[in-house]
Design a protein around this motif. Sequence first.
Motif, PDB file in Angstrom:
ATOM      1  N   GLU A  82      19.689  33.137 -35.513  1.00 23.09           N
ATOM      2  CA  GLU A  82      20.103  34.411 -36.090  1.00 23.09           C
ATOM      3  C   GLU A  82      20.487  34.247 -37.548  1.00 23.09           C
ATOM      4  N   VAL A  83      20.430  35.352 -38.270  1.00 19.49           N
ATOM      5  CA  VAL A  83      20.917  35.370 -39.650  1.00 19.49           C
ATOM      6  C   VAL A  83      22.108  36.332 -39.720  1.00 19.49           C
ATOM      7  N   ALA A  84      23.291  35.751 -39.895  1.00 18.49           N
ATOM      8  CA  ALA A  84      24.494  36.570 -40.050  1.00 18.49           C
ATOM      9  C   ALA A  84      24.505  37.146 -41.464  1.00 18.49           C
TER      10      ALA A  84
ATOM     11  N   ASP B 220      12.997  39.372 -47.944  1.00 18.56           N
ATOM     12  CA  ASP B 220      13.802  38.247 -48.443  1.00 18.56           C
ATOM     13  C   ASP B 220      14.569  37.593 -47.289  1.00 18.56           C
ATOM     14  N   VAL B 221      15.151  38.416 -46.413  1.00 18.54           N
ATOM     15  CA  VAL B 221      15.911  37.875 -45.279  1.00 18.54           C
ATOM     16  C   VAL B 221      14.986  37.044 -44.389  1.00 18.54           C
ATOM     17  N   ALA B 222      13.794  37.574 -44.106  1.00 17.92           N
ATOM     18  CA  ALA B 222      12.846  36.865 -43.235  1.00 17.92           C
ATOM     19  C   ALA B 222      12.428  35.535 -43.877  1.00 17.92           C
ATOM     20  N   GLY B 223      12.229  35.555 -45.177  1.00 20.90           N
ATOM     21  CA  GLY B 223      11.843  34.323 -45.878  1.00 20.90           C
ATOM     22  C   GLY B 223      12.923  33.262 -45.780  1.00 20.90           C
ATOM     23  N   TYR B 224      14.166  33.656 -45.982  1.00 20.26           N
ATOM     24  CA  TYR B 224      15.267  32.693 -45.865  1.00 20.26           C
ATOM     25  C   TYR B 224      15.420  32.203 -44.422  1.00 20.26           C
ATOM     26  N   ALA B 225      15.245  33.098 -43.456  1.00 22.19           N
ATOM     27  CA  ALA B 225      15.338  32.699 -42.040  1.00 22.19           C
ATOM     28  C   ALA B 225      14.276  31.647 -41.722  1.00 22.19           C
ATOM     29  N   ALA B 226      13.079  31.859 -42.249  1.00 22.81           N
ATOM     30  CA  ALA B 226      11.983  30.905 -41.990  1.00 22.81           C
ATOM     31  C   ALA B 226      12.306  29.530 -42.572  1.00 22.81           C
ATOM     32  N   SER B 227      13.163  29.482 -43.579  1.00 24.51           N
ATOM     33  CA  SER B 227      13.595  28.196 -44.154  1.00 24.51           C
ATOM     34  C   SER B 227      14.904  27.706 -43.537  1.00 24.51           C
TER      35      SER B 227
ATOM     36  N   THR C  19      19.878  42.149 -40.193  1.00 23.99           N
ATOM     37  CA  THR C  19      20.186  41.311 -39.026  1.00 23.99           C
ATOM     38  C   THR C  19      18.984  41.241 -38.081  1.00 23.99           C
ATOM     39  N   ALA C  20      18.350  42.397 -37.857  1.00 25.19           N
ATOM     40  CA  ALA C  20      17.179  42.442 -36.964  1.00 25.19           C
ATOM     41  C   ALA C  20      16.032  41.628 -37.561  1.00 25.19           C
ATOM     42  N   ALA C  21      15.824  41.757 -38.864  1.00 30.00           N
ATOM     43  CA  ALA C  21      14.733  41.020 -39.528  1.00 30.00           C
ATOM     44  C   ALA C  21      14.992  39.510 -39.433  1.00 30.00           C
ATOM     45  N   GLY C  22      16.233  39.101 -39.560  1.00 27.87           N
ATOM     46  CA  GLY C  22      16.569  37.676 -39.475  1.00 27.87           C
ATOM     47  C   GLY C  22      16.310  37.127 -38.080  1.00 27.87           C
ATOM     48  N   ARG C  23      16.690  37.891 -37.077  1.00 23.24           N
ATOM     49  CA  ARG C  23      16.483  37.444 -35.691  1.00 23.24           C
ATOM     50  C   ARG C  23      14.987  37.323 -35.390  1.00 23.24           C
ATOM     51  N   ALA C  24      14.213  38.340 -35.806  1.00 21.30           N
ATOM     52  CA  ALA C  24      12.758  38.329 -35.564  1.00 21.30           C
ATOM     53  C   ALA C  24      12.108  37.128 -36.263  1.00 21.30           C
ATOM     54  N   ALA C  25      12.546  36.836 -37.470  1.00 26.74           N
ATOM     55  CA  ALA C  25      11.940  35.710 -38.211  1.00 26.74           C
ATOM     56  C   ALA C  25      12.276  34.373 -37.559  1.00 26.74           C
ATOM     57  N   TRP C  26      13.490  34.233 -37.055  1.00 29.95           N
ATOM     58  CA  TRP C  26      13.848  32.993 -36.335  1.00 29.95           C
ATOM     59  C   TRP C  26      12.994  32.848 -35.085  1.00 29.95           C
ATOM     60  N   GLN C  27      12.797  33.983 -34.389  1.00 34.73           N
ATOM     61  CA  GLN C  27      11.985  33.935 -33.164  1.00 34.73           C
ATOM     62  C   GLN C  27      10.557  33.520 -33.488  1.00 34.73           C
ATOM     63  N   ALA C  28      10.001  34.134 -34.532  1.00 39.04           N
ATOM     64  CA  ALA C  28       8.629  33.818 -34.922  1.00 39.04           C
ATOM     65  C   ALA C  28       8.519  32.337 -35.302  1.00 39.04           C
ATOM     66  N   ALA C  29       9.509  31.813 -35.997  1.00 39.11           N
ATOM     67  CA  ALA C  29       9.483  30.397 -36.396  1.00 39.11           C
ATOM     68  C   ALA C  29       9.562  29.497 -35.178  1.00 39.11           C
ATOM     69  N   GLY C  30      10.389  29.906 -34.188  1.00 40.87           N
ATOM     70  CA  GLY C  30      10.518  29.125 -32.961  1.00 40.87           C
ATOM     71  C   GLY C  30       9.232  29.116 -32.166  1.00 40.87           C
ATOM     72  N   VAL C  31       8.576  30.265 -32.094  1.00 41.44           N
ATOM     73  CA  VAL C  31       7.305  30.364 -31.379  1.00 41.44           C
ATOM     74  C   VAL C  31       6.271  29.482 -32.059  1.00 41.44           C
ATOM     75  N   ALA C  32       6.228  29.528 -33.394  1.00 39.71           N
ATOM     76  CA  ALA C  32       5.277  28.708 -34.145  1.00 39.71           C
ATOM     77  C   ALA C  32       5.531  27.223 -33.891  1.00 39.71           C
ATOM     78  N   ALA C  33       6.829  26.840 -33.868  1.00 38.05           N
ATOM     79  CA  ALA C  33       7.175  25.427 -33.699  1.00 38.05           C
ATOM     80  C   ALA C  33       6.807  24.913 -32.304  1.00 38.05           C
TER      81      ALA C  33
END
Length: 275
Positions: A51-53, A227-234, A259-273
């Motif tokens: 998540e991105v707080a 921007d939030v999604a980009g930071y979450a991906a990193s 907050t929603a964008a951060g959670r989605a980006a973490w999920q996408a990164a996890g799925v990719a990994a």
Amino acid sequence: MTVLDDIIGGVREDLAERRRHVSLEQIRQDALAAPAPLDAFAALGGGLGGEVAVIAEVKRSSPSKGALADIADPAALAASYERGGAAVISVLTEARRFGGSLADLAAVRAAVGLPVLRKDFTVDEYQIWEARAHGADVVLLIVAALGDDDLRSFLDLTHELGMNAIVETHTEGEVRRAVAAEASIIGVNVRNLKTLEIDRRVFAGLAHLVPAGTVVIAESGVRDVDDVAGYAASGANAVLVGEALVRHADPSATITEFTAAGRAAWQAAGVAANS
Ligand SMILES: O=P(O)(O)OC[C@@H](O)[C@@H](O)c1c[nH]c2ccccc12
């Protein structure tokens, strides 16, 4: 002389003035009498990921942009941040360049149930006691403004008071110093405080140096969900947002979207990994 040196000169003058009115002994007593601090490390997810707080900032003006917003009621603004789902509220208390005050901090503290960050240029232990006395749960320690001995001793004092510190960095050397000082929350400010320039790529370049279990925050220049999604991906556990919120008609909705964008980006990164 850099912008940072200039700001710190003013901070020291204003601090000397306050100390003429309230002694270190007095401010210590006030700090120890304040209600117990809240756990910002936990509120920021404890460095677990996923998540991105959002750390939502009360910011009236800045050295780079001048006046940002006419914030008549900082407590009401902070309450709207809380409604939108902010994890921590940041209150700028530096007066000369950011238009902040300890009165803003105390007003926000009284209005929200979230951990509150006193955002300032900490150069003296007095400011940490003062933050606690005004109800802050977190202080900012900017590595570029501190020697290693002060960084360590300020971090120790913060923890003795039951508070957290966000240890702010901008270069690889500063991240290494923050890690060596055993910071549990490390901020990467993508704005260079010596030139005021923003470079969002700085976050991805440094975040991977932060050990697992440490909260890592992307600070400054967060404009939108991309921007939030980009930071979450990193790997960002949190973003610190000022201007985009104080200039927005509906800061509460913006925080919810971030907050929603951060959670989605973490999920996408996890799925990719995992695929
Ligand atoms: O308004 P922005 O670009 O969203 O930035 C917020 C915050 O990161 C910024 O206010 C900041 C980051 N580090 C600082 C240190 C001192 C003063 C201010 C700051």
